[in-house]
Every structure is written in C-alpha cells, then in structure tokens.
Design a protein around this motif. Sequence first.
Motif, short mmCIF file in Angstrom:
data_model
loop_
_atom_site.label_atom_id
_atom_site.label_comp_id
_atom_site.label_asym_id
_atom_site.label_seq_id
_atom_site.Cartn_x
_atom_site.Cartn_y
_atom_site.Cartn_z
N THR A 136 3.15 -37.04 46.40
CA THR A 136 3.28 -36.34 47.68
C THR A 136 3.47 -34.85 47.47
O THR A 136 2.82 -34.02 48.12
N SER B 58 -0.98 -36.12 52.97
CA SER B 58 -0.17 -37.24 52.48
C SER B 58 -0.86 -38.59 52.61
O SER B 58 -0.33 -39.61 52.19
N GLU C 107 0.00 -42.04 50.46
CA GLU C 107 0.37 -43.20 51.26
C GLU C 107 -0.55 -44.39 50.94
O GLU C 107 -0.09 -45.54 50.81
#
Length: 840
Positions: free
Chosen positions: A767, A430, A434
């Motif tokens: 994601t 992730s 991010e």
Amino acid sequence: MRLAERYAAAVTDHSRLVIAAVLVATLVVGAGAGSVDGGLTIAGFSSDSAEAAALDDIERNFSVAGENTTTAQVVVRGDNVLTRESLLDTLRFQRAIREDESINATLRDDQPTLGVSNVVATAAYYESRGGGGPPPSLDAQIDQLESMSEAEVEATVDRVLDPEADTRGDPYALLATSYEPGSTTASGRILLVYQDTTGAAADSLPEDVTAAQLELRELADTELSATDHFVFAPGIVDEESGQATGESFALISPVALLLILTVLGIAYRDAIDVLLGLLGVALVLVWMAGFLGWAGIGITQILIAVPFLLIGLSIDYALHVVMRYREASVDDPGLDPRAAMRRGLAGVVVAIGAATFTTAVGFLSNAVSPIASIREFGLVSGFGIAAAFVVFGLLFPALKLEIDGLRGRLGWPPNQSPFGRGERVGRLLSVGPELARRAPYVVIAVAVVLAAGGGVAATGIDTTLDQTAFLPQDSPDWMNLLPAALQPSDYDIKANAVYLNENFVQSRGGSQAEFLIRGPVTDPGTLDAIAAGHDALRETDSAAVRADGSLQATGPLATIEAVAAENETVAAMVDDADTDGDGVPDGNLAAIYDAVYDADPAAAAETIHRENGEYRSLRLSVALSGTTDTRTITKEMRGVATEMESGSDLNVIATGSPITSELVQRSLLRTLVEGFLITFGVILAFLAIIFRLRYGSATLGAVVLFPVVLAQAWLFGTMYLADLAFTTETAIIAAIGIGIGVDYAIHIGERFVDERGAGREPIDALTRTVEGTGGALLASAATTTAGFGVLALALVPSLQRFGFITAVAITYAFLASVLVLPSLLTVWERLDGTTADTSA
C-alpha cells in the motif's frame, strides 16, 4: 552507510559543485549538436542476400530502361478520356510543359512526354501522309488532331486500339486496366513526364526536379481545369509528406504541451517543479543531440522514436525524485530540506540506476546488429538513457535543493505534498494491494490468460509492408471547424496512390520484379524455359495484367521479337531456329544473340548481357500489381524462378525492389526480435544479481520483470485487434514499452522490499509502495500517454501509429506494475519465504 546513502550524501552536500560539473559537461557534449544534419533522411537498410546481389548485377551489367530518369504521372479521369477534346487538352498541356522554363529545363532530351494522345495523333499524322517519315513534332500532332472532326478522331482511336493492330507505341500501357480492348471509350489514362536526374544521389531527387514537379501540378490545374486529373510524382510525395508532418505537429504540439503541463501541474501542484522537470527533459535532449553530432550520426525516421523514449523516462525520473523527497519531508517534518533530499534520493537512486542500466543495456544490444540504422538506434538510445540518469540522478536533485533554498529565503516555500498520498488518488492506487490481499492468484491468472491470448494473436499479426500506409491522408471533417490558422491542408496523395495501384500497371522500380538468369544461357531450350516463366507469371496474382490481357514484361524473348520485326536477317534466323513452330527459338542462340546485338545493341543490352564476347546472363522484368503485398510477390516470383530452372541447368534468381524490401523487412524484424530476447535476458540476469546481493533473492528479479513480459503480450494482442502490422516501425516503437515498463516495474519492486525491510507487513508495504512510488508512476504514465496519445490526431499514418502504440504500451506497463505486480510480490513472499534485508 549504504552505497545509495553515500551517493545521496555526496550529491546533496556538494550540490553547487554537482550543478557546475553537470552544466559544464552539458556544454561540452551539447556542442556537438551544431554538427547534426537537420534534414530527416530515410534510414539506410541494406541486405547481403542473394537477391540483393542479383539486383546489383542487373543494375551493373544491363542497360536498365529509365536510368537517370524520374517519372511524373499525370492521370486523367472521366466518362470518356479518349474524345477529341480530351486528347487535345493533354497535347496542349504537353506544349505548356515545354514552354515553362523551370519544368522544361529538367526534361530528358529523348521523348520527354508520352501519352495515348501522342500515340493517336502520331497514327493520324502518318495515315494522312501515307505512312513513313520522321515522328511528328508536338505542334504537328496538335495541328493534326485540330484538323480532324470528332468522328475522324474516334475512327483513329478505334484503329489504334484494335487488339490486332500493329500500333507504333504501346497505348495499352497508358490506359486503365478496366479498359475494354477495341472500345473507343476509356475511364482513365496516364500521361508520362520524364525528367533527367543525372548526377543525383541514389534515392533522392535534385531540388530543381522536385520544384519542377510541384510546378507541373500547378500547371496541370490551370491547363486541365475542365478535366478530372491529378499529378503523382516522387517530389510531390516528399513535399506533401513533409508538409503534412509539419502541419500535424503544428496542430498537435500545443495540445500535447497543454495536456502534459496540466497533468504535471496536477501531480506537482508547483509551477517551479514543473519548470524544473521540463528543463531537465530539455537538457537530456541536448545531450542526445550532442552525441549525434560528435558521433556523426544523421537524423533518420527510426531515430525519431528516441526523443519520445527519453522524454518518457525523464518525466518519470523527475517525478520519482520529487515525490520521494516530498515523502521524506512529510514522514519526518523535523528534517531540513537537505536531509530530506538525502533520504529521498537514497531511496530512489537504486531504482533509477537499475532502470537506467537495464534499459540502456537492452537498447545497446542493438549495437551488434549488422544493419547500420539499427546499430545507431541502439547507440543513441543507450547514450540518451545514461544522460537521463546524469541529469535526473545528479543535476536535478542538486538544482532542486538550491532552488528550494532560494524560495525559502524569499518566503515562497515549495509544495511538499506527495501526489499518491491524496485521498482520491490513494484509493485508486490501493486497488492493486487490495486485490493482492483478496485474490492474488486470480489476478495473476487473468493477467496470464490475457497475455497468452496476446501471444497467440501475435502469431497472426501481419508483417507485410504497404508503402501507401506511410502517405498522408486527408483530414477528418471536424478539423474544418478549427480556426483557419490551424486547419490543415487537403491531402489526396494517399487516395491518388491507391487509385494508381488499383487501376494502372505501374513500371516504376518499386513496382517491378526482376529475374536474373545465369548459367548456360546459349544452350538449346533456354528461351523455352523463359517462355515457361512467362506462362507461370500469368498464373500469379502479383504480375500486373494490362487492359489487353497481356503482361507488361521485358526480356530476351521480347527483345528478339521486337528486333526481328524490324530486321529481316534476325527474323530469318529466328524462323530457322524455331523447330517446333511455337515462335520461340530452340537453338543457335549464340548466333541469334549476336545478330540482335548487331541490329540493335541498345535494345540487346537491356536484356542480354555479353562480356568479352561471351554471353553471361539474361534479364526478365515484369510489372507488378500495386495491390499485392511484398510477401505474396516474393513467394510467387520465387515460384516462377523455380519453374524456369525446372528441367534446365539455368540458375534463376527472382529479385527487384519489392522482393529485396521484403527480405530486408524480415531481416530487420528478426534482428529486433533477437534484440528483444537479448534485452530480456540481460535485464533478467542483472535484476537477479542486484536483488540477490541487496535482498538475498535472485527470484525476485524474475518476479519484477514478469509484468513487463505480460504488458508486451497485451500490446501485441492489441496490435492484432487494431489491425496494425508488425513492421520495423512498430517493433521499434514497441521497444519503448519495454524500456518504460522495466523502469516502472523496478521502481515498484525496489520500493516494496525497502518497505518490507522497514518492518511493514506485505500488504501494508504494498500500500505504501503504490501510494508513494505508484503515485509518481501514475503521474508519469498519464503525462506521457496524454502527450503521445494526441499523435492519433496527426495526418500522417506513421505518426498516428506511433502515438497509439506508445500510449497503449505505457498504459499497459503502468497497469501491469500497479495491478499485477503487487499480486506477484504477494505470492512470491508466500512461496519464497525470503526475509527482505535492506542492510546491504
């Protein structure tokens, strides 16, 4: 129903028929594997350059010294290798060579061995008998030195090596270049052993000659045990290279297999899925081997890269199919296995198909190369990539369905947990989404700056070819701690080759430059032009300088001088034609050539070409320094050729094996670079069309491809920092990075637009993409990187480079896809504004 869904339904609804059809096709295609030549051969590279044509002319029109002969070099080293005992040792060794039946059977008839010991013993023999007479036999030479004291032998050495002496033979060609002319001590000398190779194919040795060279090495260890020595010969090089490769794989294969199984075990957490994936890899390789057989293509060192590419793609395809199947089962627990596979396969088959098409077409672009080996590389790669789709896009999902059904009936349900959905792995993956949420422009900027640095560094990457870089080297000390069965042998072949190149003037074909001189070669001033070429050679770094400061050169001037020394008629003609007293005839050249041919036709035929009574061309050859690279050799020898042409009507072409090799290397690199550009062009066009048709945005194709370009630039920068040359070998390995990099990027891009089409916001879609598809990519990248990275432990430098570059290329492809591509997709959405539509 979309095309991908119809395809998935056909495969899952008729799984047994699919399995049967693909297995039958595998048997048919794989039947060709039995016709593949199992021996590894050197890829045949040829050039249509003027230099290659000139070299062919030389080999066709001149009697080249050493034809049908190979040479083994016995090097003797020490504080002083000119002592009576040292000289006698090598004479007795020569006698042992002749007494060994297997070696003696391969020796040429005329002077099969030659060393300084022969020159000294022969000089002493003639001196003791007042000069004249036939050359002494080897036994007579031994008897002569045995009858002399150490002081008498030293005195003879002094006379033989006197720079002003008219010594029979050429002792300076057999001494280390560090020898001080006139000294009676030397730190190294060479004994040459000449073997007959009549009837052998080009660039290959008869088996009996190779066996004899290996026997020669063992005999030297017995007869010269008290002397520091080594034997260097092409058969020994081939034998040790093959042995080192075998020992490398014997050491590395278990480690690589253990690492691959460990990573796949962690990713799948299901032994049956691991075995199914490995079975699929094996079937892809069967298809490739079958194609080789049916197409009549032999295995070359270039084609060794293809299985590695196919293994990497196969592992990747298998992971994607299994993980999307598991995701479908987890997302909708009510689905039965067949419906889950149908949904998972429909979600991944477009990406696998697009990756297959783009990668295969990219490699097939090499099929238009004028070089046969590169064409074969492209064809075999393209077919193998297509075979990977057949196996993993058809057989593998159908077979997994049937196996899982059987397991369910036996009460052994399969693992249905996707790798990327785990908490730890999910947090790791992730990072890309991010960063895309927080600072996508910063991520892109950093990636581009690094790529720009790599691009700049790429211009400084060495492109020269060092043949010693392919020779096996001795194993590191820590390998001595391994169990005896795994400990590799000691390999001194590379160190020996370096020592020869640095300390001796080599006269092998690969260590010579040739000049083909055509035009009015009987005009006055022709030999003066060649003399000017000799002077120019002395100013180069490429031409080897012997211990006495002279060049080891053969040409018409040397031929005329040697014949004149033995023939008074020729000597008188040369004196009459030398009007300026510089020792070089200025005119009457046709008559001088005639006289030389009459006096010594064999010597004349080596440097003066006569056809139908007309003089067509001349040949000048010079030994080259073994420490000079081919680029410098080519540049300097062309400069010498220009010097000889200056002020004359002559046409002079610098050629020889190092020069033609350099030109072939340039041609290959140009072909491969052009292939890279074609590959990127084809892939870009295809992705633009696919994404335009499916999602309404052609620019998305460029966005998806851009990380592949970045990864390649990073790879070139790393090669520069690691001091790895950009050669044909490394360029072909780098092509693997393109193939796998495109595959990774397409999977991420395709999955992202699918998730966006399902109504998810960009960051949420990213994601899910990196946790699902990215998880499969992580497992694939870790597996292939670990498996190929262990090649860095190999004893053969080419395998080390292969492992390092492959591992780095795959790592960069993965990082570009999961770290940079999410930010690119985020920015693309902001700028493009296209709404993803997956209804196509």
